[in-house]
Design an enzyme around this catalytic site. Sequence first.
Site, PDB file in Angstrom:
ATOM      1  N   LYS A 181      14.213  27.483  10.032  1.00 43.18           N
ATOM      2  CA  LYS A 181      15.503  27.216   9.369  1.00 43.18           C
ATOM      3  C   LYS A 181      16.166  28.526   8.920  1.00 43.18           C
ATOM      4  O   LYS A 181      17.391  28.631   8.897  1.00 43.18           O
ATOM      5  CB  LYS A 181      15.318  26.282   8.170  1.00 43.18           C
ATOM      6  CG  LYS A 181      14.952  24.841   8.540  1.00 43.18           C
ATOM      7  CD  LYS A 181      16.000  24.160   9.403  1.00 43.18           C
ATOM      8  CE  LYS A 181      15.760  22.662   9.515  1.00 43.18           C
ATOM      9  NZ  LYS A 181      16.610  22.041  10.558  1.00 43.18           N
TER      10      LYS A 181
ATOM     11  N   TYR B 197       6.005  23.146   4.335  1.00 44.21           N
ATOM     12  CA  TYR B 197       7.162  23.225   5.241  1.00 44.21           C
ATOM     13  C   TYR B 197       6.972  24.389   6.235  1.00 44.21           C
ATOM     14  O   TYR B 197       7.454  24.340   7.360  1.00 44.21           O
ATOM     15  CB  TYR B 197       8.447  23.380   4.428  1.00 44.21           C
ATOM     16  CG  TYR B 197       9.702  23.018   5.173  1.00 44.21           C
ATOM     17  CD1 TYR B 197       9.907  21.742   5.682  1.00 44.21           C
ATOM     18  CD2 TYR B 197      10.705  23.964   5.381  1.00 44.21           C
ATOM     19  CE1 TYR B 197      11.061  21.414   6.368  1.00 44.21           C
ATOM     20  CE2 TYR B 197      11.867  23.645   6.061  1.00 44.21           C
ATOM     21  CZ  TYR B 197      12.037  22.370   6.546  1.00 44.21           C
ATOM     22  OH  TYR B 197      13.190  22.054   7.231  1.00 44.21           O
TER      23      TYR B 197
HETATM   24  P1  NAP Z   1      15.166  12.614  12.852  1.00 47.40           P
HETATM   25  O1  NAP Z   1      15.860  11.338  12.678  1.00 47.40           O
HETATM   26  O2  NAP Z   1      13.736  12.575  13.285  1.00 47.40           O
HETATM   27  O3  NAP Z   1      16.016  13.541  13.800  1.00 47.40           O
HETATM   28  C1  NAP Z   1      15.481  14.677  14.481  1.00 47.40           C
HETATM   29  C2  NAP Z   1      16.099  14.684  15.843  1.00 47.40           C
HETATM   30  O4  NAP Z   1      15.724  15.850  16.590  1.00 47.40           O
HETATM   31  C3  NAP Z   1      15.627  13.482  16.661  1.00 47.40           C
HETATM   32  O5  NAP Z   1      16.729  12.835  17.237  1.00 47.40           O
HETATM   33  C4  NAP Z   1      14.744  14.150  17.709  1.00 47.40           C
HETATM   34  O6  NAP Z   1      14.588  13.433  18.900  1.00 47.40           O
HETATM   35  C5  NAP Z   1      15.533  15.427  17.920  1.00 47.40           C
HETATM   36  N1  NAP Z   1      14.789  16.351  18.752  1.00 47.40           N
HETATM   37  C6  NAP Z   1      13.536  16.837  18.581  1.00 47.40           C
HETATM   38  N2  NAP Z   1      13.208  17.612  19.627  1.00 47.40           N
HETATM   39  C7  NAP Z   1      14.268  17.601  20.479  1.00 47.40           C
HETATM   40  C8  NAP Z   1      14.540  18.203  21.734  1.00 47.40           C
HETATM   41  N3  NAP Z   1      13.652  18.996  22.366  1.00 47.40           N
HETATM   42  N4  NAP Z   1      15.744  17.975  22.313  1.00 47.40           N
HETATM   43  C9  NAP Z   1      16.653  17.194  21.728  1.00 47.40           C
HETATM   44  N5  NAP Z   1      16.460  16.592  20.550  1.00 47.40           N
HETATM   45  C10 NAP Z   1      15.273  16.793  19.928  1.00 47.40           C
HETATM   46  O7  NAP Z   1      15.122  13.438  11.460  1.00 47.40           O
HETATM   47  P2  NAP Z   1      16.285  13.992  10.512  1.00 47.40           P
HETATM   48  O8  NAP Z   1      15.621  14.209   9.206  1.00 47.40           O
HETATM   49  O9  NAP Z   1      17.501  13.173  10.598  1.00 47.40           O
HETATM   50  O10 NAP Z   1      16.561  15.447  11.132  1.00 47.40           O
HETATM   51  C11 NAP Z   1      17.831  15.889  11.579  1.00 47.40           C
HETATM   52  C12 NAP Z   1      18.069  17.318  11.101  1.00 47.40           C
HETATM   53  O11 NAP Z   1      18.235  17.302   9.680  1.00 47.40           O
HETATM   54  C13 NAP Z   1      16.922  18.275  11.399  1.00 47.40           C
HETATM   55  O12 NAP Z   1      17.448  19.534  11.758  1.00 47.40           O
HETATM   56  C14 NAP Z   1      16.245  18.374  10.045  1.00 47.40           C
HETATM   57  O13 NAP Z   1      15.501  19.551   9.887  1.00 47.40           O
HETATM   58  C15 NAP Z   1      17.463  18.343   9.149  1.00 47.40           C
HETATM   59  N6  NAP Z   1      17.176  18.082   7.736  1.00 47.40           N
HETATM   60  C16 NAP Z   1      16.486  16.972   7.366  1.00 47.40           C
HETATM   61  C17 NAP Z   1      16.199  16.766   6.026  1.00 47.40           C
HETATM   62  C18 NAP Z   1      15.377  15.563   5.598  1.00 47.40           C
HETATM   63  O14 NAP Z   1      14.837  15.589   4.483  1.00 47.40           O
HETATM   64  N7  NAP Z   1      15.295  14.520   6.399  1.00 47.40           N
HETATM   65  C19 NAP Z   1      16.633  17.685   5.057  1.00 47.40           C
HETATM   66  C20 NAP Z   1      17.364  18.798   5.463  1.00 47.40           C
HETATM   67  C21 NAP Z   1      17.619  18.994   6.807  1.00 47.40           C
HETATM   68  P3  NAP Z   1      13.101  12.786  19.141  1.00 47.40           P
HETATM   69  O15 NAP Z   1      12.936  11.720  18.127  1.00 47.40           O
HETATM   70  O16 NAP Z   1      13.115  12.356  20.540  1.00 47.40           O
HETATM   71  O17 NAP Z   1      12.098  13.898  18.939  1.00 47.40           O
END
Ligand code: NAP
Length: 257
Positions: free
Chosen positions: A164, A157
């Site tokens: 984070k 990570y």
């Molecule tokens: P996700 O569906 O890939 O979402 C990530 C989002 O960030 C996408 O919509 C992406 O857009 C956007 N993003 C990236 N760069 C950007 C930029 N420059 N401007 C605007 N948007 C941007 O994945 P997710 O897992 O749902 O992630 C959402 C949040 O949850 C993140 O903060 C992640 O760290 C957090 N989280 C996830 C998990 C897990 O296990 N999945 C656990 C804890 C926390 P693009 O696709 O265009 O890049």
Amino acid sequence: MHGFLAGKKGLILGVANKRSVAWACAQALRREGMELALTYANERLERSVRGLAEELSVDTVLPCDVTKPEEIEKLMDDVRERFGKLDFLLHAIAFAKREELTGTYMDVSREGYQIAQEVSAYSLPAVARRAASLMEGSNGSIVTLTYIGSERVIPNYNVMGVAKAALEASVRYLAHDLGPIKVRVNAISAGPIRTLSAAGVEGFNTILDKIAERAPLKRNITAEEVGETCAFLASDMSSGITGSTIYVDAGYHIMGL
Ligand code: NAP
């Protein structure tokens, strides 16, 4: 619309597809009656985000790449024009170069470090600053998504864990800044969920297996469970909570061994 969020207006950054945690949040918020605007990060995603928005009868879909200050500015101007005010903001955005999510942290590149920090951490104060004037006086709520890799070592990570940590510290400082205008700022620390971003972390399946084995609830969590907590934090039911990191992780964070 009915529901405990009826009459509230919210902005969601971070819906990419149906697996996105932000999508589950959007569904819960809509179900409880919140009027929503969604954003897309680039033209490649516009069509799919518009399609998803349609499913929720959301007609405000706006561009915003958080690395471009002028796009954040324009986004908030558009939100002001359409909604007049804002009650809720979900920041569900993170990015790190794939090569930084494997191997040792010590080898992180300067550029990889900067990009992860800019997109995943700095973007929170950048959007909060501009949203604040729209939220003033509306008992506003800002929520971001984090992961336990900020406080414990989760192999691979790496640079994202450090981003984070900065994000969670930002939540506390923003809560202090915005408390006087009655805007709350909190983070949800979610357990691992299979999404596009998560797929970039090497060994992600192993992480899922370990949680199912060791978490008190003996299972992984769902994006829907994060959505429900998001709706709670957006609502007046959580009016006394700010500056907090709330774990939605099947209890994994309490474990020692
Ligand atoms: P996700 O569906 O890939 O979402 C990530 C989002 O960030 C996408 O919509 C992406 O857009 C956007 N993003 C990236 N760069 C950007 C930029 N420059 N401007 C605007 N948007 C941007 O994945 P997710 O897992 O749902 O992630 C959402 C949040 O949850 C993140 O903060 C992640 O760290 C957090 N989280 C996830 C998990 C897990 O296990 N999945 C656990 C804890 C926390 P693009 O696709 O265009 O890049």
